[in-house]
Design a protein around this motif. Structure first.
Motif, PDB file in Angstrom:
ATOM      1  N   MET A   1       0.669  -1.181  -0.177  1.00  0.00           N
ATOM      2  CA  MET A   1      -0.001  -0.057   0.097  1.00  0.00           C
ATOM      3  C   MET A   1       0.957   1.123  -0.120  1.00  0.00           C
ATOM      4  SD  MET A   1      -3.246   0.547   2.387  1.00  0.00           S
ATOM      5  CE  MET A   1      -2.661   0.647   3.861  1.00  0.00           C
ATOM      6  N   LYS A   2       0.764   1.982  -1.165  1.00  0.00           N
ATOM      7  CA  LYS A   2       1.509   3.334  -1.245  1.00  0.00           C
ATOM      8  C   LYS A   2       0.815   4.543  -1.063  1.00  0.00           C
ATOM      9  CE  LYS A   2       5.304   1.027  -2.850  1.00  0.00           C
ATOM     10  NZ  LYS A   2       6.133   0.705  -3.876  1.00  0.00           N
ATOM     11  N   GLY A   3       1.382   5.238  -0.227  1.00  0.00           N
ATOM     12  CA  GLY A   3       0.599   6.842  -0.215  1.00  0.00           C
ATOM     13  C   GLY A   3       1.162   7.700  -0.961  1.00  0.00           C
ATOM     14  N   ILE A   4       0.036   8.380  -1.533  1.00  0.00           N
ATOM     15  CA  ILE A   4       0.328   9.616  -2.557  1.00  0.00           C
ATOM     16  C   ILE A   4      -0.514  10.831  -2.066  1.00  0.00           C
ATOM     17  CG2 ILE A   4       0.117  10.283  -4.852  1.00  0.00           C
ATOM     18  CD1 ILE A   4      -0.138   7.275  -5.708  1.00  0.00           C
ATOM     19  N   ALA A   5       0.376  11.950  -1.945  1.00  0.00           N
ATOM     20  CA  ALA A   5      -0.228  13.126  -1.092  1.00  0.00           C
ATOM     21  C   ALA A   5      -0.183  14.174  -2.248  1.00  0.00           C
ATOM     22  CB  ALA A   5       0.327  13.499   0.032  1.00  0.00           C
ATOM     23  N   LYS A 129       2.524  12.785  14.613  1.00  0.00           N
ATOM     24  CA  LYS A 129       3.289  12.703  13.177  1.00  0.00           C
ATOM     25  C   LYS A 129       2.870  11.067  12.866  1.00  0.00           C
ATOM     26  CE  LYS A 129       7.901  12.796  12.838  1.00  0.00           C
ATOM     27  NZ  LYS A 129       9.267  13.077  13.515  1.00  0.00           N
ATOM     28  N   HIS A 130       2.919  10.331  13.812  1.00  0.00           N
ATOM     29  CA  HIS A 130       2.732   8.818  13.365  1.00  0.00           C
ATOM     30  C   HIS A 130       1.460   8.177  13.278  1.00  0.00           C
ATOM     31  CE1 HIS A 130       7.321   8.519  13.752  1.00  0.00           C
ATOM     32  NE2 HIS A 130       7.013   9.383  15.079  1.00  0.00           N
ATOM     33  N   PHE A 131       0.357   9.228  13.404  1.00  0.00           N
ATOM     34  CA  PHE A 131      -0.893   8.721  13.242  1.00  0.00           C
ATOM     35  C   PHE A 131      -1.472   8.169  11.890  1.00  0.00           C
ATOM     36  CE2 PHE A 131      -5.146  10.360  11.750  1.00  0.00           C
ATOM     37  CZ  PHE A 131      -5.877   9.729  12.021  1.00  0.00           C
ATOM     38  N   ILE A 132      -0.983   8.754  10.940  1.00  0.00           N
ATOM     39  CA  ILE A 132      -1.478   7.959   9.480  1.00  0.00           C
ATOM     40  C   ILE A 132      -0.748   6.767   9.307  1.00  0.00           C
ATOM     41  CG2 ILE A 132      -1.086   8.586   6.932  1.00  0.00           C
ATOM     42  CD1 ILE A 132      -3.597  10.087   8.002  1.00  0.00           C
ATOM     43  N   ARG A 133       0.681   6.799   9.569  1.00  0.00           N
ATOM     44  CA  ARG A 133       1.316   5.490   9.589  1.00  0.00           C
ATOM     45  C   ARG A 133       0.185   4.405  10.512  1.00  0.00           C
ATOM     46  NH1 ARG A 133       6.247   4.826   7.579  1.00  0.00           N
ATOM     47  NH2 ARG A 133       6.755   6.841   7.997  1.00  0.00           N
ATOM     48  N   ALA A 134      -0.032   4.945  11.477  1.00  0.00           N
ATOM     49  CA  ALA A 134      -0.567   3.718  12.522  1.00  0.00           C
ATOM     50  C   ALA A 134      -2.011   3.360  11.698  1.00  0.00           C
ATOM     51  CB  ALA A 134      -0.798   4.470  13.739  1.00  0.00           C
ATOM     52  N   LEU A 136      -2.888   3.600   8.541  1.00  0.00           N
ATOM     53  CA  LEU A 136      -2.952   2.672   7.374  1.00  0.00           C
ATOM     54  C   LEU A 136      -2.380   1.223   7.908  1.00  0.00           C
ATOM     55  CD1 LEU A 136      -0.871   4.892   4.933  1.00  0.00           C
ATOM     56  CD2 LEU A 136      -3.222   4.686   5.208  1.00  0.00           C
ATOM     57  N   GLY A 137      -1.609   1.267   9.004  1.00  0.00           N
ATOM     58  CA  GLY A 137      -1.313  -0.137   9.292  1.00  0.00           C
ATOM     59  C   GLY A 137      -2.314  -0.839   9.802  1.00  0.00           C
TER      60      GLY A 137
END
Ligand SMILES: Nc1ncnc2c1ncn2[C@@H]1O[C@H](COP(=O)(O)OP(=O)(O)OP(=O)(O)O)[C@@H](O)[C@H]1O
Ligand SMILES: [Mg+2]
Length: 287
Positions: A1-5, A129-134, A136-137
């Protein structure tokens, strides 16, 4: 899963339009796509509520009010849970009241107007800062919610949520318009991002033109000139260590693009332009 902003601190350059059409394009090509509206202006959320006829998209509206908001399953609710979490357990189950299926391959997490609170700095940036990473996980580990790409439509300002999105995106798309602000804006924005996002994750950044003006199928001289200026600025940033590319694939200025957002299908008349962009995206993300 790749994030594109999709980002540009300049308003109205077409972030929302390009994000949505790219997502639709990729979904029709068979990719599993999630789109997240992270803008408190809610442009995308409001746009998908409109059907082609201009009537409200009743089913989405009903889901938004009665499931998404009433059950406290908005992206802001997720952020609050993450901010207050203790003992490392992020208790926010991913389910059908959090993510809306626009189509088989195209899913959507809408925005809420309360995201304006983010501008009041009520959340601790370091923690968020780590919210989106968490998030997406969590999504990745939930059955039925697996995606190839996650697109983030970002606001024209920089909030704690943008910080979180940009710290963990594999690709940052910067659409620019052919005007005097384009080249200056790129320089200021890259410097601003590098200064604010620490440590700088050195993401891939791509700049391309939206609202390009055409005459008999070719870029007008004025558009060419602004695009050349933008490329010069990007070249300087590249020499400075930023992983920045400029893509000659562009999207022309066309009034009918407005009708293309609420439409159910990707508009064929834009196919060649989005195909060019998409090819570049896949190339960069497969490196
Ligand atoms: N290629 C295009 N041709 C013509 N009009 C366009 C094009 N792209 C976007 N627009 C129009 O420009 C306006 C701004 O577009 P959009 O809302 O996508 O920009 P944005 O960068 O997301 O704005 P904001 O900064 O407010 O989030 C809209 O009216 C949209 O329909
Ligand atoms: Mg927008």
């Amino acid at each position: 899963m790749k994030g594109i902003a999709t980002v540009n601190f300049k308003g109205g350059v077409g972030k929302t339009t390009v994000t949505w059409l790219l997502a639709k394009y990729a979904a029709e090509k068979g990719k599993k796509v999630l789109v997240v509206d992270t803008d408190a202006q809610m442009s995308l959320t409001l746009a998908v509520q409109l059907q082609e006829s201009g009537a409200m998209y009743g089913e989405f509206e009903n889901w938004y009010e009665n499931q998404h908001r009433r059950r406290n399953k908005t992206i802001l609710n997720a952020l609050e849970k993450y901010d207050r979490m203790e003992g490392g357990h992020f208790d926010f189950p991913i389910d059908a009241s959090f993510i809306y299926p626009m189509g088989e391959n195209l899913h959507f997490i809408p925005s809420v107007v309360d995201l304006y609170w983010l501008e009041l700095e009520v959340f601790d940036r370091e923690k968020v800062k780590h919210f989106i990473r968490a998030l997406l996980g969590k999504i990745e580990h939930t059955r039925g919610f697996n995606y190839d790409y996650v697109f983030f439509d970002c606001p024209p300002n920089f909030t704690a949520l943008s910080y979180s999105v940009l710290s963990c995106s594999s690709l940052i798309l910067i659409p620019v318009n052919p005007d005097v602000f384009a080249s200056r804006g790129i320089g200021l924005m890259i410097d601003g991002l590098r200064y604010r996002i620490q440590p700088w994750p050195n993401p891939n950044i791509a700049v391309f033109m939206n609202k390009a003006k055409l005459y008999r199928g070719n870029l007008t001289r004025e558009t060419e000139r602004y695009w050349t200026e933008s490329k010069v600025v990007c070249d300087e940033k590249r020499r400075d260590g930023v992983l920045i590319e400029t893509w000659d694939s562009f999207i022309p200025e066309r009034v009918d693009i407005k009708r293309a957002i609420p439409g159910r299908y990707f508009p064929r008349e834009f196919e060649e332009y989005f195909a060019g962009l998409w090819q570049n995206i896949e190339r960069v993300l497969s490196q």
